[in-house]
Design a protein around this motif. Sequence first.
Motif, PDB file in Angstrom:
ATOM      1  N   ARG A   1     -46.653  70.171  38.732  1.00  0.00           N
ATOM      2  CA  ARG A   1     -47.920  69.528  39.070  1.00  0.00           C
ATOM      3  C   ARG A   1     -47.743  68.027  39.258  1.00  0.00           C
ATOM      4  O   ARG A   1     -48.276  67.440  40.221  1.00  0.00           O
ATOM      5  CB  ARG A   1     -48.938  69.792  37.949  1.00  0.00           C
ATOM      6  N   ARG A   2     -46.980  67.362  38.390  1.00  0.00           N
ATOM      7  CA  ARG A   2     -46.766  65.924  38.528  1.00  0.00           C
ATOM      8  C   ARG A   2     -45.989  65.608  39.798  1.00  0.00           C
ATOM      9  O   ARG A   2     -46.244  64.595  40.453  1.00  0.00           O
ATOM     10  CB  ARG A   2     -46.011  65.401  37.303  1.00  0.00           C
ATOM     11  N   ASN A   3     -45.036  66.468  40.166  1.00  0.00           N
ATOM     12  CA  ASN A   3     -44.301  66.238  41.413  1.00  0.00           C
ATOM     13  C   ASN A   3     -45.216  66.395  42.619  1.00  0.00           C
ATOM     14  O   ASN A   3     -45.130  65.640  43.586  1.00  0.00           O
ATOM     15  CB  ASN A   3     -43.120  67.205  41.504  1.00  0.00           C
ATOM     16  N   ARG A   4     -46.125  67.403  42.556  1.00  0.00           N
ATOM     17  CA  ARG A   4     -47.044  67.621  43.665  1.00  0.00           C
ATOM     18  C   ARG A   4     -48.006  66.450  43.813  1.00  0.00           C
ATOM     19  O   ARG A   4     -48.408  66.098  44.919  1.00  0.00           O
ATOM     20  CB  ARG A   4     -47.812  68.927  43.434  1.00  0.00           C
ATOM     21  N   GLU A   5     -48.400  65.827  42.687  1.00  0.00           N
ATOM     22  CA  GLU A   5     -49.307  64.690  42.736  1.00  0.00           C
ATOM     23  C   GLU A   5     -48.584  63.365  42.963  1.00  0.00           C
ATOM     24  O   GLU A   5     -49.228  62.318  43.039  1.00  0.00           O
ATOM     25  CB  GLU A   5     -50.100  64.621  41.426  1.00  0.00           C
ATOM     26  N   GLY A   6     -47.237  63.382  43.053  1.00  0.00           N
ATOM     27  CA  GLY A   6     -46.491  62.140  43.272  1.00  0.00           C
ATOM     28  C   GLY A   6     -46.442  61.243  42.054  1.00  0.00           C
ATOM     29  O   GLY A   6     -46.330  60.019  42.175  1.00  0.00           O
ATOM     30  N   ASP A   7     -46.518  61.846  40.849  1.00  0.00           N
ATOM     31  CA  ASP A   7     -46.552  61.065  39.612  1.00  0.00           C
ATOM     32  C   ASP A   7     -45.158  60.788  39.054  1.00  0.00           C
ATOM     33  O   ASP A   7     -45.013  59.997  38.121  1.00  0.00           O
ATOM     34  CB  ASP A   7     -47.393  61.816  38.573  1.00  0.00           C
ATOM     35  N   LEU A   8     -44.119  61.452  39.596  1.00  0.00           N
ATOM     36  CA  LEU A   8     -42.765  61.246  39.096  1.00  0.00           C
ATOM     37  C   LEU A   8     -42.139  59.998  39.721  1.00  0.00           C
ATOM     38  O   LEU A   8     -42.618  59.466  40.731  1.00  0.00           O
ATOM     39  CB  LEU A   8     -41.903  62.486  39.394  1.00  0.00           C
ATOM     40  N   SER A   9     -41.047  59.545  39.101  1.00  0.00           N
ATOM     41  CA  SER A   9     -40.373  58.343  39.586  1.00  0.00           C
ATOM     42  C   SER A   9     -39.662  58.641  40.912  1.00  0.00           C
ATOM     43  O   SER A   9     -38.864  59.571  40.999  1.00  0.00           O
ATOM     44  CB  SER A   9     -39.366  57.855  38.532  1.00  0.00           C
ATOM     45  N   ILE A  10     -39.977  57.874  41.955  1.00  0.00           N
ATOM     46  CA  ILE A  10     -39.424  58.052  43.296  1.00  0.00           C
ATOM     47  C   ILE A  10     -38.852  56.717  43.763  1.00  0.00           C
ATOM     48  O   ILE A  10     -39.470  55.666  43.560  1.00  0.00           O
ATOM     49  CB  ILE A  10     -40.503  58.544  44.291  1.00  0.00           C
ATOM     50  N   PRO A  11     -37.643  56.681  44.392  1.00  0.00           N
ATOM     51  CA  PRO A  11     -37.098  55.422  44.924  1.00  0.00           C
ATOM     52  C   PRO A  11     -38.025  54.810  45.956  1.00  0.00           C
ATOM     53  O   PRO A  11     -38.802  55.499  46.628  1.00  0.00           O
ATOM     54  CB  PRO A  11     -35.757  55.852  45.533  1.00  0.00           C
ATOM     55  N   GLY A  12     -37.950  53.498  46.093  1.00  0.00           N
ATOM     56  CA  GLY A  12     -38.839  52.785  46.989  1.00  0.00           C
ATOM     57  C   GLY A  12     -38.608  53.079  48.453  1.00  0.00           C
ATOM     58  O   GLY A  12     -39.527  52.929  49.270  1.00  0.00           O
ATOM     59  N   PHE A  13     -37.377  53.477  48.843  1.00  0.00           N
ATOM     60  CA  PHE A  13     -37.104  53.720  50.256  1.00  0.00           C
ATOM     61  C   PHE A  13     -37.705  55.025  50.754  1.00  0.00           C
ATOM     62  O   PHE A  13     -37.769  55.254  51.951  1.00  0.00           O
ATOM     63  CB  PHE A  13     -35.592  53.738  50.498  1.00  0.00           C
ATOM     64  N   TRP A  14     -38.145  55.919  49.842  1.00  0.00           N
ATOM     65  CA  TRP A  14     -38.641  57.235  50.257  1.00  0.00           C
ATOM     66  C   TRP A  14     -40.060  57.093  50.819  1.00  0.00           C
ATOM     67  O   TRP A  14     -40.904  56.409  50.240  1.00  0.00           O
ATOM     68  CB  TRP A  14     -38.646  58.181  49.063  1.00  0.00           C
ATOM     69  N   PRO A  15     -40.370  57.749  51.967  1.00  0.00           N
ATOM     70  CA  PRO A  15     -41.719  57.626  52.576  1.00  0.00           C
ATOM     71  C   PRO A  15     -42.790  58.173  51.628  1.00  0.00           C
ATOM     72  O   PRO A  15     -42.588  59.154  50.925  1.00  0.00           O
ATOM     73  CB  PRO A  15     -41.605  58.464  53.860  1.00  0.00           C
ATOM     74  N   ASN A  16     -43.957  57.516  51.652  1.00  0.00           N
ATOM     75  CA  ASN A  16     -45.048  57.923  50.762  1.00  0.00           C
ATOM     76  C   ASN A  16     -45.618  59.286  51.129  1.00  0.00           C
ATOM     77  O   ASN A  16     -46.076  60.032  50.257  1.00  0.00           O
ATOM     78  CB  ASN A  16     -46.170  56.875  50.795  1.00  0.00           C
ATOM     79  N   ASN A  17     -45.610  59.635  52.419  1.00  0.00           N
ATOM     80  CA  ASN A  17     -46.173  60.927  52.812  1.00  0.00           C
ATOM     81  C   ASN A  17     -45.255  62.091  52.484  1.00  0.00           C
ATOM     82  O   ASN A  17     -45.631  63.245  52.653  1.00  0.00           O
ATOM     83  CB  ASN A  17     -46.489  60.919  54.313  1.00  0.00           C
ATOM     84  N   LEU A  18     -44.028  61.806  52.027  1.00  0.00           N
ATOM     85  CA  LEU A  18     -43.080  62.866  51.642  1.00  0.00           C
ATOM     86  C   LEU A  18     -42.711  62.794  50.161  1.00  0.00           C
ATOM     87  O   LEU A  18     -41.647  63.249  49.756  1.00  0.00           O
ATOM     88  CB  LEU A  18     -41.804  62.770  52.502  1.00  0.00           C
ATOM     89  N   LEU A  19     -43.602  62.210  49.331  1.00  0.00           N
ATOM     90  CA  LEU A  19     -43.287  62.067  47.901  1.00  0.00           C
ATOM     91  C   LEU A  19     -43.037  63.415  47.209  1.00  0.00           C
ATOM     92  O   LEU A  19     -42.086  63.540  46.431  1.00  0.00           O
ATOM     93  CB  LEU A  19     -44.425  61.319  47.190  1.00  0.00           C
ATOM     94  N   PRO A  20     -43.857  64.472  47.469  1.00  0.00           N
ATOM     95  CA  PRO A  20     -43.597  65.740  46.752  1.00  0.00           C
ATOM     96  C   PRO A  20     -42.287  66.403  47.134  1.00  0.00           C
ATOM     97  O   PRO A  20     -41.862  67.336  46.460  1.00  0.00           O
ATOM     98  CB  PRO A  20     -44.800  66.616  47.154  1.00  0.00           C
ATOM     99  N   TRP A  21     -41.594  65.952  48.224  1.00  0.00           N
ATOM    100  CA  TRP A  21     -40.380  66.622  48.680  1.00  0.00           C
ATOM    101  C   TRP A  21     -39.120  65.937  48.184  1.00  0.00           C
ATOM    102  O   TRP A  21     -38.019  66.410  48.473  1.00  0.00           O
ATOM    103  CB  TRP A  21     -40.355  66.671  50.210  1.00  0.00           C
ATOM    104  N   PHE A  22     -39.236  64.797  47.461  1.00  0.00           N
ATOM    105  CA  PHE A  22     -38.020  64.076  47.065  1.00  0.00           C
ATOM    106  C   PHE A  22     -37.198  64.883  46.069  1.00  0.00           C
ATOM    107  O   PHE A  22     -36.011  65.161  46.307  1.00  0.00           O
ATOM    108  CB  PHE A  22     -38.397  62.718  46.465  1.00  0.00           C
TER     109      PHE A  22
END
Length: 215
Positions: A35-56
């Motif tokens: 659920r946190r990954n689907r909501e984009g709540d996990l730590s993601i590198p800055g270079f990753w696009p915002n519209n693809l946050l759940p796929w990192f």
Amino acid sequence: MPNLPAPYVSPWKEFARNLRALWADLGLRGRELWRRNREGDLSIPGFWPNNLLPWFWPAVLALVLAALVSAGVLLMPPPIEPVHPSPPPPVAIRELPAPDPIPEEEPVAIIPEPEPPPPLRIDPLLELFLDGSAPEDLLLAAQPDGVNNRLELRLAESWWDLPEARRHELAHAWQARCADLGYGELRLLARDDQLIGRSARVGSGMILFNNVAPA
């Protein structure tokens, strides 16, 4: 009153209960991470696009699995070619007398094997609430609602046989256990989906409805 010895509890039974609780906790942690990954709540590198946050993190997991499979294929030993043995020398064939015919045996009745018993169904989430504080067979099911971050406990008709103070005590204890598991709301339902109680929407605590027992 003299102190009575504590009742014996089998360590294997406690181990099985703890194992089921551990399995349920792992499942809840996994759903929470999903659920946190689907909501984009996990730590993601800055270079990753915002519209693809759940796929990192799924992409990272897929790359790690692909690397492990590739390493396993590269580390496999090469196939060993079979060694063809030289043909044996010819052997003289001597005719043997025909064996006596084997008498036919009478058919034996085949007794069918008994069917195995059905597998025991275990609800790991419900096991977390069966700690001995509530009467036996009072809790029927525990149903999570991940979309609304809510947990629903289904109760038997024996709920109405308990004193009002005992019902409030059990409801508050279940709400504390529900909060420990990461749910924001608790609902108590009867067998026929009648709403018995829910978490207070303003402040804290449980609100129990003075409904009558179903006929």
